[in-house]
Design a protein around this motif. Structure first.
Motif, PDB file in Angstrom:
ATOM      1  N   UNK A 182       6.384  12.022  -5.136  1.00 27.41           N
ATOM      2  CA  UNK A 182       6.778  11.476  -3.966  1.00 27.41           C
ATOM      3  C   UNK A 182       6.145  10.306  -3.484  1.00 27.41           C
ATOM      4  N   UNK A 183       6.601   9.033  -3.303  1.00 30.63           N
ATOM      5  CA  UNK A 183       5.895   8.081  -2.602  1.00 30.63           C
ATOM      6  C   UNK A 183       6.020   7.374  -1.284  1.00 30.63           C
ATOM      7  N   UNK A 184       5.175   7.297  -0.637  1.00 32.82           N
ATOM      8  CA  UNK A 184       5.110   6.902   0.778  1.00 32.82           C
ATOM      9  C   UNK A 184       4.475   5.416   1.031  1.00 32.82           C
ATOM     10  N   UNK A 185       5.362   4.707   1.278  1.00 30.34           N
ATOM     11  CA  UNK A 185       4.930   3.250   1.785  1.00 30.34           C
ATOM     12  C   UNK A 185       4.340   2.635   2.986  1.00 30.34           C
ATOM     13  N   UNK A 186       3.260   2.117   3.181  1.00 32.82           N
ATOM     14  CA  UNK A 186       2.914   1.541   4.543  1.00 32.82           C
ATOM     15  C   UNK A 186       3.894   0.812   4.927  1.00 32.82           C
ATOM     16  N   UNK A 187       4.068   0.510   6.271  1.00 31.20           N
ATOM     17  CA  UNK A 187       5.153  -0.348   6.822  1.00 31.20           C
ATOM     18  C   UNK A 187       4.603  -1.664   6.698  1.00 31.20           C
ATOM     19  N   UNK A 188       5.291  -2.543   6.835  1.00 31.62           N
ATOM     20  CA  UNK A 188       4.675  -4.043   6.435  1.00 31.62           C
ATOM     21  C   UNK A 188       4.324  -4.369   7.970  1.00 31.62           C
ATOM     22  N   UNK A 189       3.201  -5.313   7.802  1.00 32.79           N
ATOM     23  CA  UNK A 189       2.411  -5.762   9.222  1.00 32.79           C
ATOM     24  C   UNK A 189       2.870  -7.044   9.161  1.00 32.79           C
ATOM     25  N   UNK A 190       3.646  -7.499  10.115  1.00 30.26           N
ATOM     26  CA  UNK A 190       3.884  -8.805   9.974  1.00 30.26           C
ATOM     27  C   UNK A 190       4.137  -9.398  11.858  1.00 30.26           C
ATOM     28  N   UNK A 201       0.871  -1.080  -0.099  1.00 36.50           N
ATOM     29  CA  UNK A 201       0.213   0.091   0.067  1.00 36.50           C
ATOM     30  C   UNK A 201       0.825   1.274   0.022  1.00 36.50           C
ATOM     31  N   UNK A 202       0.741   2.204  -1.010  1.00 36.63           N
ATOM     32  CA  UNK A 202       1.235   3.199  -0.973  1.00 36.63           C
ATOM     33  C   UNK A 202       0.653   4.497  -1.159  1.00 36.63           C
ATOM     34  N   UNK A 203       1.172   5.634  -0.712  1.00 33.18           N
ATOM     35  CA  UNK A 203       0.655   7.005  -1.046  1.00 33.18           C
ATOM     36  C   UNK A 203       1.478   7.494  -2.132  1.00 33.18           C
ATOM     37  N   UNK A 231      -2.318   0.099  -4.516  1.00 35.87           N
ATOM     38  CA  UNK A 231      -1.905  -1.129  -4.094  1.00 35.87           C
ATOM     39  C   UNK A 231      -1.378  -1.876  -5.196  1.00 35.87           C
ATOM     40  N   UNK A 232       0.098  -1.843  -5.270  1.00 36.99           N
ATOM     41  CA  UNK A 232       1.024  -2.263  -6.115  1.00 36.99           C
ATOM     42  C   UNK A 232       2.011  -2.647  -5.902  1.00 36.99           C
ATOM     43  N   UNK A 233       2.989  -3.402  -6.677  1.00 37.37           N
ATOM     44  CA  UNK A 233       4.283  -3.984  -6.302  1.00 37.37           C
ATOM     45  C   UNK A 233       5.116  -2.703  -6.235  1.00 37.37           C
ATOM     46  N   UNK A 234       6.039  -2.953  -5.458  1.00 38.02           N
ATOM     47  CA  UNK A 234       7.237  -1.773  -5.188  1.00 38.02           C
ATOM     48  C   UNK A 234       7.754  -1.210  -6.483  1.00 38.02           C
ATOM     49  N   UNK A 235       8.244  -1.895  -7.343  1.00 41.44           N
ATOM     50  CA  UNK A 235       8.561  -1.492  -8.689  1.00 41.44           C
ATOM     51  C   UNK A 235       7.716  -0.662  -9.407  1.00 41.44           C
ATOM     52  N   UNK A 236       6.486  -0.820  -9.570  1.00 37.16           N
ATOM     53  CA  UNK A 236       5.621  -0.466 -10.344  1.00 37.16           C
ATOM     54  C   UNK A 236       5.194   1.049  -9.576  1.00 37.16           C
ATOM     55  N   UNK A 237       5.094   1.336  -8.326  1.00 36.45           N
ATOM     56  CA  UNK A 237       5.204   2.530  -7.732  1.00 36.45           C
ATOM     57  C   UNK A 237       6.418   3.262  -7.886  1.00 36.45           C
ATOM     58  N   UNK A 238       7.508   2.701  -7.778  1.00 33.98           N
ATOM     59  CA  UNK A 238       8.642   3.520  -8.144  1.00 33.98           C
ATOM     60  C   UNK A 238       8.668   3.761  -9.594  1.00 33.98           C
ATOM     61  N   UNK A 239       8.447   2.939 -10.511  1.00 33.00           N
ATOM     62  CA  UNK A 239       8.387   3.221 -11.905  1.00 33.00           C
ATOM     63  C   UNK A 239       7.305   4.672 -12.219  1.00 33.00           C
ATOM     64  N   UNK A 240       6.278   4.363 -11.747  1.00 34.66           N
ATOM     65  CA  UNK A 240       5.270   5.415 -11.867  1.00 34.66           C
ATOM     66  C   UNK A 240       5.722   6.639 -11.369  1.00 34.66           C
ATOM     67  N   UNK A 241       6.134   6.757 -10.020  1.00 36.60           N
ATOM     68  CA  UNK A 241       6.842   8.000  -9.425  1.00 36.60           C
ATOM     69  C   UNK A 241       7.804   8.553 -10.081  1.00 36.60           C
TER      70      UNK A 241
END
Length: 86
Positions: A78-86, A8-10, A56-66
């Motif tokens: 600029x992109x901001x990613x949600x922290x992984x919840x594990x 998840x990214x903004x 809601x995308x793969x990191x590489x897609x968010x980075x490519x779009x950014x």
């Protein structure tokens, strides 16, 4: 698509050159399958347009779009990613 690899990214986009709006919309259309929500606010008195996206995308897609958006004249992204919840 398997969403287990998605994050998840903004994505914040600021457009200061209105001639670039069509290029921005074309890029967003290309990545439309990952866009969960979009809010655009024109600040007409300042000559600026802003767009907030939830992805809601793969990191590489968010980075490519950014990167693609940031390469457009008069556009900052600029992109901001949600922290992984594990």
């Amino acid at each position: 698509m398997d969403n287990s690899e998605n994050r998840i990214a903004m994505l914040a986009v600021i457009i200061t050159d209105t001639d670039s709006v069509d290029a921005v919309n074309a890029a967003l259309h290309e990545y439309g399958e990952f866009i969960v929500g979009r809010l655009g606010l024109p600040l007409r008195e300042r000559g600026v347009n802003t767009i907030s996206l939830v992805l809601d995308a793969p990191v590489n897609s968010v980075n490519a779009l950014t990167g693609r958006l940031g390469a457009i004249r008069g556009v900052s992204a600029k992109a901001l990613f949600a922290k992984l919840s594990r």
